[in-house]
Write a protein that holds these residues in place. Structure first.
Motif, PDB file in Angstrom:
ATOM      1  N   TRP A  21      -2.027  83.941  81.677  1.00  0.00           N
ATOM      2  CA  TRP A  21      -2.784  82.689  81.685  1.00  0.00           C
ATOM      3  C   TRP A  21      -4.154  82.949  81.067  1.00  0.00           C
ATOM      4  O   TRP A  21      -5.183  82.749  81.691  1.00  0.00           O
ATOM      5  CB  TRP A  21      -2.964  82.164  83.104  1.00  0.00           C
ATOM      6  N   SER A  23      -5.279  81.506  78.232  1.00  0.00           N
ATOM      7  CA  SER A  23      -5.799  80.282  77.652  1.00  0.00           C
ATOM      8  C   SER A  23      -5.202  79.063  78.340  1.00  0.00           C
ATOM      9  O   SER A  23      -4.003  79.037  78.633  1.00  0.00           O
ATOM     10  CB  SER A  23      -5.466  80.236  76.150  1.00  0.00           C
ATOM     11  N   PRO A  24      -6.002  78.016  78.573  1.00  0.00           N
ATOM     12  CA  PRO A  24      -5.452  76.781  79.154  1.00  0.00           C
ATOM     13  C   PRO A  24      -4.380  76.149  78.282  1.00  0.00           C
ATOM     14  O   PRO A  24      -3.521  75.422  78.769  1.00  0.00           O
ATOM     15  CB  PRO A  24      -6.676  75.865  79.262  1.00  0.00           C
ATOM     16  N   TRP A  25      -4.414  76.428  76.981  1.00  0.00           N
ATOM     17  CA  TRP A  25      -3.419  75.857  76.069  1.00  0.00           C
ATOM     18  C   TRP A  25      -2.035  76.458  76.312  1.00  0.00           C
ATOM     19  O   TRP A  25      -1.018  75.898  75.881  1.00  0.00           O
ATOM     20  CB  TRP A  25      -3.843  76.078  74.622  1.00  0.00           C
ATOM     21  N   ILE A  26      -1.977  77.589  76.987  1.00  0.00           N
ATOM     22  CA  ILE A  26      -0.695  78.161  77.395  1.00  0.00           C
ATOM     23  C   ILE A  26      -0.348  77.690  78.801  1.00  0.00           C
ATOM     24  O   ILE A  26       0.785  77.301  79.083  1.00  0.00           O
ATOM     25  CB  ILE A  26      -0.751  79.700  77.360  1.00  0.00           C
ATOM     26  N   ILE A  28      -1.377  75.001  80.719  1.00  0.00           N
ATOM     27  CA  ILE A  28      -1.125  73.592  81.026  1.00  0.00           C
ATOM     28  C   ILE A  28       0.235  73.101  80.530  1.00  0.00           C
ATOM     29  O   ILE A  28       1.009  72.536  81.314  1.00  0.00           O
ATOM     30  CB  ILE A  28      -2.271  72.717  80.470  1.00  0.00           C
ATOM     31  N   PRO A  29       0.606  73.301  79.264  1.00  0.00           N
ATOM     32  CA  PRO A  29       1.938  72.818  78.842  1.00  0.00           C
ATOM     33  C   PRO A  29       3.079  73.511  79.581  1.00  0.00           C
ATOM     34  O   PRO A  29       4.091  72.887  79.892  1.00  0.00           O
ATOM     35  CB  PRO A  29       1.976  73.147  77.338  1.00  0.00           C
TER      36      PRO A  29
END
Length: 261
Positions: A21, A23-26, A28-29
């Motif tokens: 975890w 990056s939030p881009w990994i 959240i989706p």
């Protein structure tokens, strides 16, 4: 202070390291995509079939998101150490075992509550389901109890990961069974008696029932027995998971197979 550091700092560090975890881009989706589409799928399927309401499927499948997060998260938090070849170093440390695994459980509980609340909010807006503001504290309490119980079950799966190759198989099977057995998508009274017996001993069943009652206007006090049962089931699985970890650790040390696949 050292125990608190092991719980909070160690738990957060291992959570980010084992699950990437970064990056939030990994994050959240990966955590929100699956539950949102699952809720919408069963809600629209229920509309097409003319059974139950959108709220029925919304609450049930939002709680199923907790199961996925708790079982996979906590399971891999333990088994992932073995796969990463860091389990021996972890077990050789003088840190308190309960603090170590509690630190790994807390992020899974928080993530489960976050995923359930977020997916519930998004899908409620899409489906047009309205929940009164006064029911939100009760729904939050049911969510926390269910997240604790599912994470405790995940600890048992993680313990199996000390001897097996992959906990994902166990988590996938249990997660699929919960689609029906927990009452998330099928009313419990329609299930065979022996399935209802199984349902009463697994996480989510009582939490979902309490959440639906609260959403329909029941008070927290009137659902206290359901919430207490959910918490009690979590405590039972927690004790079982810690016991399994201790036994499998001893067996792994005895046979020198802690990191052998």
């Amino acid at each position: 202070m050292n125990t608190l550091r092991v719980v909070f700092v160690g738990g957060l560090t291992s959570y980010r390291a084992l699950f990437n975890w970064i990056s939030p881009w990994i994050f959240i989706p990966h955590t929100l995509g699956y539950p949102v589409f699952e809720i919408l799928f069963f809600a629209y399927l229920g509309r097409f079939a003319g059974v139950q309401s959108d709220q029925f499927f919304l609450i049930g499948n939002a709680f199923l998101a907790i199961a996925v997060t708790g079982m996979f998260g906590m399971g891999h938090a333990t088994a992932g150490e073995r796969r990463s070849q860091t389990l021996a170093a972890l077990l050789a440390s003088p840190a308190n075992r309960f603090a170590v695994f509690l630190g790994r459980a807390l992020p899974s509980i928080v993530t489960g509550c976050f995923v359930a609340a977020t997916s519930f909010t998004i899908c409620a807006a899409v489906l047009g389901v309205h929940v009164t503001f006064s029911s939100l504290p009760g729904l939050a309490l049911a969510t926390v109890a269910a997240a604790f119980a599912c994470t405790a079950l995940g600890l048992c799966l993680g313990a199996l990961g000390l001897r097996g190759r992959n906990v994902s198989v166990f988590a996938d099977v249990i997660g699929a069974c919960m689609l029906v057995v927990s009452g998330a998508n099928v009313p419990l009274h329609l299930l065979p008696g022996w399935v209802q017996t199984i349902s009463s001993g697994i996480p989510l069943t009582h939490g979902i029932a309490a959440a639906r009652a609260i959403a329909n206007g029941a008070s927290i006090g009137s659902t206290a027995d359901l919430l207490a049962k959910e918490a009690l089931i979590g405590c039972i699985y927690l004790v079982a998971g810690l016991t399994m970890l201790r036994l499998f650790e001893y067996e792994g040390r005895r046979t020198a197979s802690l990191e052998t696949f």
